[in-house]
Write a protein that holds these residues in place. Structure first.
Motif, mmCIF file in Angstrom:
data_model
loop_
_atom_site.group_PDB
_atom_site.id
_atom_site.type_symbol
_atom_site.label_atom_id
_atom_site.label_comp_id
_atom_site.label_asym_id
_atom_site.label_seq_id
_atom_site.Cartn_x
_atom_site.Cartn_y
_atom_site.Cartn_z
ATOM 1 N N SER A 170 -6.945 2.838 8.877
ATOM 2 C CA SER A 170 -7.169 2.234 10.188
ATOM 3 C C SER A 170 -5.851 2.111 10.946
ATOM 4 C CB SER A 170 -7.788 0.841 10.024
ATOM 5 O OG SER A 170 -6.840 -0.050 9.485
ATOM 6 N N ARG A 171 -5.978 2.014 12.250
ATOM 7 C CA ARG A 171 -4.788 1.805 13.075
ATOM 8 C C ARG A 171 -4.119 0.484 12.702
ATOM 9 N NH1 ARG A 171 -5.580 2.085 19.406
ATOM 10 N NH2 ARG A 171 -6.303 0.009 18.925
ATOM 11 N N GLN A 172 -4.926 -0.520 12.331
ATOM 12 C CA GLN A 172 -4.364 -1.816 11.933
ATOM 13 C C GLN A 172 -3.497 -1.667 10.673
ATOM 14 O OE1 GLN A 172 -4.491 -4.713 13.723
ATOM 15 N NE2 GLN A 172 -2.900 -5.264 12.266
ATOM 16 N N THR A 173 -3.912 -0.817 9.748
ATOM 17 C CA THR A 173 -3.097 -0.570 8.550
ATOM 18 C C THR A 173 -1.756 0.024 8.937
ATOM 19 O OG1 THR A 173 -5.057 -0.284 7.169
ATOM 20 C CG2 THR A 173 -3.003 0.678 6.351
ATOM 21 N N LEU A 174 -1.771 0.961 9.872
ATOM 22 C CA LEU A 174 -0.527 1.565 10.338
ATOM 23 C C LEU A 174 0.392 0.486 10.919
ATOM 24 C CD1 LEU A 174 -0.152 4.839 12.302
ATOM 25 C CD2 LEU A 174 1.161 2.857 12.920
ATOM 26 N N TYR A 175 -0.155 -0.372 11.761
ATOM 27 C CA TYR A 175 0.663 -1.436 12.357
ATOM 28 C C TYR A 175 1.115 -2.448 11.305
ATOM 29 C CZ TYR A 175 -0.027 0.294 17.046
ATOM 30 O OH TYR A 175 0.023 1.071 18.170
ATOM 31 N N GLY A 230 4.801 -0.822 14.388
ATOM 32 C CA GLY A 230 4.615 -0.102 15.639
ATOM 33 C C GLY A 230 5.190 1.300 15.532
ATOM 34 N N LYS A 231 5.193 1.990 16.635
ATOM 35 C CA LYS A 231 5.652 3.377 16.649
ATOM 36 C C LYS A 231 7.139 3.488 16.325
ATOM 37 C CE LYS A 231 5.231 7.596 19.328
ATOM 38 N NZ LYS A 231 4.733 8.208 20.564
ATOM 39 N N ALA A 232 7.927 2.555 16.820
ATOM 40 C CA ALA A 232 9.368 2.590 16.525
ATOM 41 C C ALA A 232 9.618 2.426 15.028
ATOM 42 C CB ALA A 232 10.109 1.511 17.309
ATOM 43 N N GLY A 233 8.886 1.526 14.391
ATOM 44 C CA GLY A 233 9.032 1.332 12.946
ATOM 45 C C GLY A 233 8.594 2.547 12.157
ATOM 46 N N LEU A 234 7.510 3.193 12.613
ATOM 47 C CA LEU A 234 7.044 4.416 11.963
ATOM 48 C C LEU A 234 8.085 5.519 12.113
ATOM 49 C CD1 LEU A 234 4.852 6.112 10.559
ATOM 50 C CD2 LEU A 234 3.852 6.509 12.828
ATOM 51 N N MET A 263 0.822 -1.187 0.000
ATOM 52 C CA MET A 263 0.000 0.000 0.000
ATOM 53 C C MET A 263 0.867 1.251 0.000
ATOM 54 S SD MET A 263 -2.958 -0.405 2.710
ATOM 55 C CE MET A 263 -4.220 -1.591 2.635
ATOM 56 N N PRO A 264 1.480 1.575 -1.107
ATOM 57 C CA PRO A 264 2.340 2.759 -1.147
ATOM 58 C C PRO A 264 1.614 4.050 -0.789
ATOM 59 C CG PRO A 264 2.642 1.413 -3.115
ATOM 60 C CD PRO A 264 1.499 0.834 -2.364
ATOM 61 N N ALA A 265 0.364 4.211 -1.223
ATOM 62 C CA ALA A 265 -0.366 5.436 -0.920
ATOM 63 C C ALA A 265 -0.632 5.555 0.578
ATOM 64 C CB ALA A 265 -1.669 5.487 -1.703
ATOM 65 N N ALA A 266 -1.021 4.459 1.203
ATOM 66 C CA ALA A 266 -1.272 4.472 2.648
ATOM 67 C C ALA A 266 0.027 4.743 3.401
ATOM 68 C CB ALA A 266 -1.888 3.145 3.095
ATOM 69 N N ARG A 267 1.095 4.121 2.960
ATOM 70 C CA ARG A 267 2.382 4.311 3.619
ATOM 71 C C ARG A 267 2.800 5.780 3.576
ATOM 72 N NH1 ARG A 267 6.440 1.048 5.271
ATOM 73 N NH2 ARG A 267 8.542 1.867 5.238
ATOM 74 N N GLU A 268 2.703 6.384 2.409
ATOM 75 C CA GLU A 268 3.087 7.796 2.265
ATOM 76 C C GLU A 268 2.161 8.691 3.071
ATOM 77 O OE1 GLU A 268 5.537 10.768 1.537
ATOM 78 O OE2 GLU A 268 5.949 8.673 1.067
ATOM 79 N N VAL A 273 -3.046 6.232 17.023
ATOM 80 C CA VAL A 273 -4.438 6.346 16.601
ATOM 81 C C VAL A 273 -4.668 7.684 15.896
ATOM 82 C CG1 VAL A 273 -5.290 7.241 18.833
ATOM 83 C CG2 VAL A 273 -6.831 5.974 17.307
ATOM 84 N N GLU A 274 -4.012 8.745 16.361
ATOM 85 C CA GLU A 274 -4.154 10.065 15.730
ATOM 86 C C GLU A 274 -3.470 10.096 14.366
ATOM 87 O OE1 GLU A 274 -2.452 12.554 18.720
ATOM 88 O OE2 GLU A 274 -4.263 12.534 19.959
ATOM 89 N N VAL A 275 -2.321 9.446 14.263
ATOM 90 C CA VAL A 275 -1.614 9.392 12.973
ATOM 91 C C VAL A 275 -2.459 8.638 11.954
ATOM 92 C CG1 VAL A 275 0.419 8.481 11.774
ATOM 93 C CG2 VAL A 275 0.687 9.609 13.997
ATOM 94 N N ALA A 276 -3.005 7.506 12.360
ATOM 95 C CA ALA A 276 -3.844 6.714 11.455
ATOM 96 C C ALA A 276 -5.069 7.517 11.014
ATOM 97 C CB ALA A 276 -4.268 5.412 12.129
ATOM 98 N N ALA A 277 -5.724 8.171 11.961
ATOM 99 C CA ALA A 277 -6.915 8.961 11.629
ATOM 100 C C ALA A 277 -6.562 10.098 10.674
ATOM 101 C CB ALA A 277 -7.554 9.503 12.902
ATOM 102 N N ALA A 278 -5.451 10.782 10.931
ATOM 103 C CA ALA A 278 -5.036 11.890 10.056
ATOM 104 C C ALA A 278 -4.707 11.392 8.652
ATOM 105 C CB ALA A 278 -3.839 12.612 10.653
#
Length: 183
Positions: free
Chosen positions: A36-41, A46-50, A1-6, A27-32
């Protein structure tokens, strides 16, 4: 998901501009980012990877700016001054770039992670890019000198130098001295 990642990296960068990294909530990063938060994870683990991906992206953006400065249709000295000017501007505008270039990380920033280049590696990457973009006589060492000169403005801030001032300093530093070889 390149678009979601960017989108997630953009949202994380905006959050980091607004508050210290420890206060940034996933949760705020995912919403912005509109995911979904699951997509972010799934994307970052996790936060360290982000945070690590955000740091890597800023290093890449800095190097992209170096490439643009080196590709400009100008004399070598002007292109080197443009690299130095870009270095100062990028480091002053973006705390992650400043940390990457100086190695000075504070608790308000995400950890660099394994993939982030150390300051010396970043300076060598700039030198190598200059070697590829300039003729051998124009000198990649002069580009490394330009970056190190720019870093002096980053580490000990004063009035922001313009390209003309950096060009003048670079010419003075790289010009042969009259007393060279005289004993």
């Amino acid at each position: 998901m390149p678009a979601a990642r960017e989108s997630l990296l953009e949202a994380a960068g905006a959050a980091l501009c607004a508050r210290p990294w420890p206060s940034v909530r996933m949760v705020e990063v995912a919403a912005a980012a509109g995911v979904s938060r699951q997509t972010l994870y799934n994307e970052f683990g996790g936060k360290a990877g982000l945070g690590s991906a955000l740091v890597r992206r800023e290093a890449d953006r800095y190097l992209d700016g170096v490439d643009r400065a080196l590709a400009a249709p100008a004399q070598a000295a002007e292109r080197l001054a443009a690299v130095a000017e870009w270095t100062v501007r990028a480091a002053r505008a973006q705390p992650l770039v400043r940390a990457l270039l100086t190695g000075s990380w504070d608790a308000d920033l995400p950890a660099a992670g394994r993939r982030a280049p150390a300051p010396g590696e970043l300076a060598r990457a700039v030198r190598d890019r200059a070697a590829a973009a300039l003729t051998p006589g124009e000198g990649p060492q002069r580009c490394e000198l330009a970056v190190r000169l720019a870093l002096s403005y980053v580490i000990a801030p004063g009035e922001e130098p313009g390209a003309a001032e950096l060009l003048r300093l670079l010419r003075q530093l790289s010009a042969p001295t009259r007393t060279a070889g005289v004993r």
